[in-house]
Motif scaffolding. Structure first.
Motif, PDB file in Angstrom:
ATOM      1  N   LYS A   1       0.788  -1.212  -0.132  1.00  0.00           N
ATOM      2  CA  LYS A   1      -0.219   0.069   0.020  1.00  0.00           C
ATOM      3  C   LYS A   1       0.741   1.460   0.110  1.00  0.00           C
ATOM      4  CE  LYS A   1      -2.630  -1.107   3.397  1.00  0.00           C
ATOM      5  NZ  LYS A   1      -3.702  -1.145   4.629  1.00  0.00           N
ATOM      6  N   SER A   2       2.209   1.344   0.748  1.00  0.00           N
ATOM      7  CA  SER A   2       3.035   2.181   0.689  1.00  0.00           C
ATOM      8  C   SER A   2       3.417   2.791  -0.858  1.00  0.00           C
ATOM      9  CB  SER A   2       4.215   2.180   1.634  1.00  0.00           C
ATOM     10  OG  SER A   2       4.944   1.044   1.030  1.00  0.00           O
ATOM     11  N   ARG A   3       3.300   1.812  -1.543  1.00  0.00           N
ATOM     12  CA  ARG A   3       3.840   2.149  -3.156  1.00  0.00           C
ATOM     13  C   ARG A   3       2.737   2.753  -3.742  1.00  0.00           C
ATOM     14  NH1 ARG A   3       8.791  -1.053  -3.125  1.00  0.00           N
ATOM     15  NH2 ARG A   3       9.241  -1.027  -1.057  1.00  0.00           N
ATOM     16  N   MET A   4       1.434   2.718  -3.427  1.00  0.00           N
ATOM     17  CA  MET A   4       0.664   3.438  -4.286  1.00  0.00           C
ATOM     18  C   MET A   4       0.440   4.985  -4.029  1.00  0.00           C
ATOM     19  SD  MET A   4      -2.279   0.110  -4.341  1.00  0.00           S
ATOM     20  CE  MET A   4      -2.829   0.255  -2.494  1.00  0.00           C
ATOM     21  N   ILE A   5       0.228   5.636  -5.076  1.00  0.00           N
ATOM     22  CA  ILE A   5      -0.462   6.906  -5.188  1.00  0.00           C
ATOM     23  C   ILE A   5      -2.078   7.049  -4.731  1.00  0.00           C
ATOM     24  CG2 ILE A   5      -0.548   9.453  -5.799  1.00  0.00           C
ATOM     25  CD1 ILE A   5       2.343   8.312  -5.269  1.00  0.00           C
ATOM     26  N   SER A   6      -2.499   7.816  -3.781  1.00  0.00           N
ATOM     27  CA  SER A   6      -4.021   7.786  -3.621  1.00  0.00           C
ATOM     28  C   SER A   6      -4.420   6.350  -3.325  1.00  0.00           C
ATOM     29  CB  SER A   6      -5.001   8.454  -4.834  1.00  0.00           C
ATOM     30  OG  SER A   6      -4.069   9.784  -5.221  1.00  0.00           O
ATOM     31  N   VAL A   7      -4.066   5.982  -2.187  1.00  0.00           N
ATOM     32  CA  VAL A   7      -4.488   4.659  -1.883  1.00  0.00           C
ATOM     33  C   VAL A   7      -6.106   4.328  -1.826  1.00  0.00           C
ATOM     34  CG1 VAL A   7      -4.272   2.841  -0.046  1.00  0.00           C
ATOM     35  CG2 VAL A   7      -2.492   4.341  -0.572  1.00  0.00           C
ATOM     36  N   GLU A   8      -6.710   5.358  -1.433  1.00  0.00           N
ATOM     37  CA  GLU A   8      -8.276   5.046  -1.292  1.00  0.00           C
ATOM     38  C   GLU A   8      -8.921   4.981  -2.738  1.00  0.00           C
ATOM     39  OE1 GLU A   8      -6.651   7.409   0.108  1.00  0.00           O
ATOM     40  OE2 GLU A   8      -6.826   6.972   2.276  1.00  0.00           O
ATOM     41  N   GLN A   9      -8.409   5.639  -3.686  1.00  0.00           N
ATOM     42  CA  GLN A   9      -8.872   5.794  -5.010  1.00  0.00           C
ATOM     43  C   GLN A   9      -8.358   4.131  -5.684  1.00  0.00           C
ATOM     44  OE1 GLN A   9      -7.546   8.681  -7.549  1.00  0.00           O
ATOM     45  NE2 GLN A   9      -8.556   8.041  -9.292  1.00  0.00           N
ATOM     46  N   VAL A  10      -7.161   3.923  -5.249  1.00  0.00           N
ATOM     47  CA  VAL A  10      -6.842   2.495  -6.029  1.00  0.00           C
ATOM     48  C   VAL A  10      -7.641   1.353  -5.661  1.00  0.00           C
ATOM     49  CG1 VAL A  10      -4.769   1.023  -6.250  1.00  0.00           C
ATOM     50  CG2 VAL A  10      -4.393   3.569  -6.801  1.00  0.00           C
ATOM     51  N   GLN A  11      -7.628   1.617  -4.139  1.00  0.00           N
ATOM     52  CA  GLN A  11      -8.635   0.327  -3.511  1.00  0.00           C
ATOM     53  C   GLN A  11      -9.941   0.483  -4.009  1.00  0.00           C
ATOM     54  OE1 GLN A  11      -8.013   1.356   0.577  1.00  0.00           O
ATOM     55  NE2 GLN A  11      -6.092  -0.133   0.924  1.00  0.00           N
ATOM     56  N   ARG A  12     -10.513   1.532  -4.195  1.00  0.00           N
ATOM     57  CA  ARG A  12     -11.987   1.602  -4.831  1.00  0.00           C
ATOM     58  C   ARG A  12     -12.149   0.647  -6.125  1.00  0.00           C
ATOM     59  NH1 ARG A  12     -14.306   4.988  -8.174  1.00  0.00           N
ATOM     60  NH2 ARG A  12     -12.629   6.620  -7.755  1.00  0.00           N
ATOM     61  N   LEU A  13     -11.120   1.390  -7.073  1.00  0.00           N
ATOM     62  CA  LEU A  13     -10.769   0.667  -8.427  1.00  0.00           C
ATOM     63  C   LEU A  13     -10.549  -0.780  -8.528  1.00  0.00           C
ATOM     64  CD1 LEU A  13      -8.903   3.348 -10.318  1.00  0.00           C
ATOM     65  CD2 LEU A  13     -11.309   2.956 -10.148  1.00  0.00           C
ATOM     66  N   MET A  14     -10.010  -1.118  -7.258  1.00  0.00           N
ATOM     67  CA  MET A  14      -9.552  -2.700  -7.109  1.00  0.00           C
ATOM     68  C   MET A  14     -10.806  -3.492  -6.825  1.00  0.00           C
ATOM     69  SD  MET A  14      -6.084  -2.968  -5.053  1.00  0.00           S
ATOM     70  CE  MET A  14      -4.432  -2.938  -5.701  1.00  0.00           C
ATOM     71  N   ALA A  15     -11.643  -2.878  -6.040  1.00  0.00           N
ATOM     72  CA  ALA A  15     -12.796  -3.590  -5.425  1.00  0.00           C
ATOM     73  C   ALA A  15     -13.756  -3.596  -6.564  1.00  0.00           C
ATOM     74  CB  ALA A  15     -13.436  -2.799  -4.406  1.00  0.00           C
ATOM     75  N   ALA A  16     -13.840  -2.619  -7.395  1.00  0.00           N
ATOM     76  CA  ALA A  16     -14.817  -2.627  -8.678  1.00  0.00           C
ATOM     77  C   ALA A  16     -14.223  -3.523  -9.767  1.00  0.00           C
ATOM     78  CB  ALA A  16     -14.799  -1.203  -9.208  1.00  0.00           C
ATOM     79  N   LYS A  17     -13.041  -3.832  -9.772  1.00  0.00           N
ATOM     80  CA  LYS A  17     -12.584  -4.676 -10.806  1.00  0.00           C
ATOM     81  C   LYS A  17     -12.878  -6.255 -10.460  1.00  0.00           C
ATOM     82  CE  LYS A  17      -8.593  -1.961 -12.704  1.00  0.00           C
ATOM     83  NZ  LYS A  17      -7.037  -2.053 -13.008  1.00  0.00           N
ATOM     84  N   PHE A  18     -12.765  -6.546  -9.071  1.00  0.00           N
ATOM     85  CA  PHE A  18     -12.892  -7.646  -8.461  1.00  0.00           C
ATOM     86  C   PHE A  18     -14.421  -8.035  -8.712  1.00  0.00           C
ATOM     87  CE2 PHE A  18     -13.322 -10.629  -4.958  1.00  0.00           C
ATOM     88  CZ  PHE A  18     -12.589 -11.690  -5.370  1.00  0.00           C
ATOM     89  N   ARG A  19     -15.160  -7.166  -8.534  1.00  0.00           N
ATOM     90  CA  ARG A  19     -16.621  -7.413  -8.505  1.00  0.00           C
ATOM     91  C   ARG A  19     -17.047  -7.846 -10.148  1.00  0.00           C
ATOM     92  NH1 ARG A  19     -21.458  -6.978  -5.838  1.00  0.00           N
ATOM     93  NH2 ARG A  19     -20.479  -6.166  -4.128  1.00  0.00           N
ATOM     94  N   ALA A  20     -16.469  -7.138 -10.862  1.00  0.00           N
ATOM     95  CA  ALA A  20     -16.742  -7.307 -12.104  1.00  0.00           C
ATOM     96  C   ALA A  20     -16.158  -8.319 -12.716  1.00  0.00           C
ATOM     97  CB  ALA A  20     -16.253  -6.185 -13.092  1.00  0.00           C
TER      98      ALA A  20
END
Length: 279
Positions: free
Chosen positions: A165-184
């Motif tokens: 997580k420390s390597r990601m910029i805008s962690v919350e936004q990336v996590q939101r996109l991750m959850a959306a990709k996983f659901r799709a």
């Protein structure tokens, strides 16, 4: 299951439970401990299943047990891959772990990954399991060699691993996109025990995942521009490109990260030749 298989399953679970000490799983030993290893209630507590249910399993009762429950028990008892296969075989169930669901990565694919250096690259399953990777990818994100194979999953690491997580910029936004990709992606695998097991683990481990999952957002995977923060080389701007290796809904894909500018290109050359740096 037949009576013989239920009896064998009961004996196997008991033997694996008795070899673990409370200290190994972070529990206090206590004064009056007559049972060797862990108690049944301790296993059920750590696996987040009912004590009665687990007791019935060890008694060889005629009950149905899901792949998710078996997966939780296997993790709690710290079974290796051979022991997992034995457990799921006795129970007549399909092992949801990524190691059981995919063919081994060939030598040709591993060589291809190495030849891509200094570009970070990995092979991911349709469930975002990291099946193989080259050294630059591990240096970019975290020391994957130090992570158990069953935890090498992009979604899991993105919500539970502090270094990742420390390597990601805008962690919350990336996590939101991750959850959306996983659901799709899960749409085509709603009955698959491996997907259900990963979903259950994420929901139990991460309140952030639960929040984003409950939004029911969906996003299909594709090429994306990404920015990472490396503790030694600062910001790296990259584009991820996926190449599918074989047909099928859960087909693995090779993900390659190419630099978006010359500064990042030079940093990747340094990254590929540097020792691993952790935070």
């Amino acid at each position: 299951m037949s009576d013989q298989r239920r009896a064998e399953l009961a004996t196997f679970l008991r033997s694996r439970r008795e070899r673990l000490t409370p200290e190994e799983v972070g529990l206090p030993r206590g004064r009056r401990r007559r049972t060797p290893g862990l108690r049944r209630e301790e296993v059920s507590q750590l696996a987040a299943i009912g004590t009665t249910w687990y007791t019935w399993l060890e008694q060889g009762r005629d009950i149905q047990v899901s792949a998710e429950v078996l997966d939780a028990i296997a993790r709690t008892l710290r079974l290796d891959q051979s022991e997992r296969e034995h457990l799921f075989g006795l129970a007549g169930s399909i092992d949801p772990s990524p190691a059981a669901g995919y063919l081994p990565i060939t030598a040709a694919i591993r060589e291809h990954l190495d030849q891509l250096t200094p570009l970070p690259a990995c092979v991911q399953s349709g469930r975002y399991d990291i099946l193989a990777y080259n050294e630059p990818f591990s240096r970019l994100m975290c020391d994957l060699d130090a992570i158990p194979p069953e935890d090498r999953n992009v979604i899991w690491l993105g919500f539970t691993n502090d270094e990742w997580k420390s390597r990601m910029i805008s962690v919350e936004q990336v996590q939101r996109l991750m959850a959306a990709k996983f659901r799709a992606s899960m749409t085509e695998h709603l009955g698959d025990p491996s997907w259900k097991a990963l979903l259950s683990r994420l929901q139990a481990a991460s309140p952030e995942f639960c929040e984003y999952w409950d939004r029911h957002d969906v996003l299909r995977a594709g090429s994306q521009m990404k920015t990472y923060r490396h503790p030694q080389y600062g910001l790296l701007q990259l584009t991820s490109t996926s190449l599918w290796l074989e047909p099928g809904p859960a087909r693995p894909r090779m993900v390659t990260f190419t630099p978006d500018n010359e500064e990042t290109r030079e940093k990747l050359k340094l990254l590929a030749g540097s020792p691993l740096v952790t935070v």
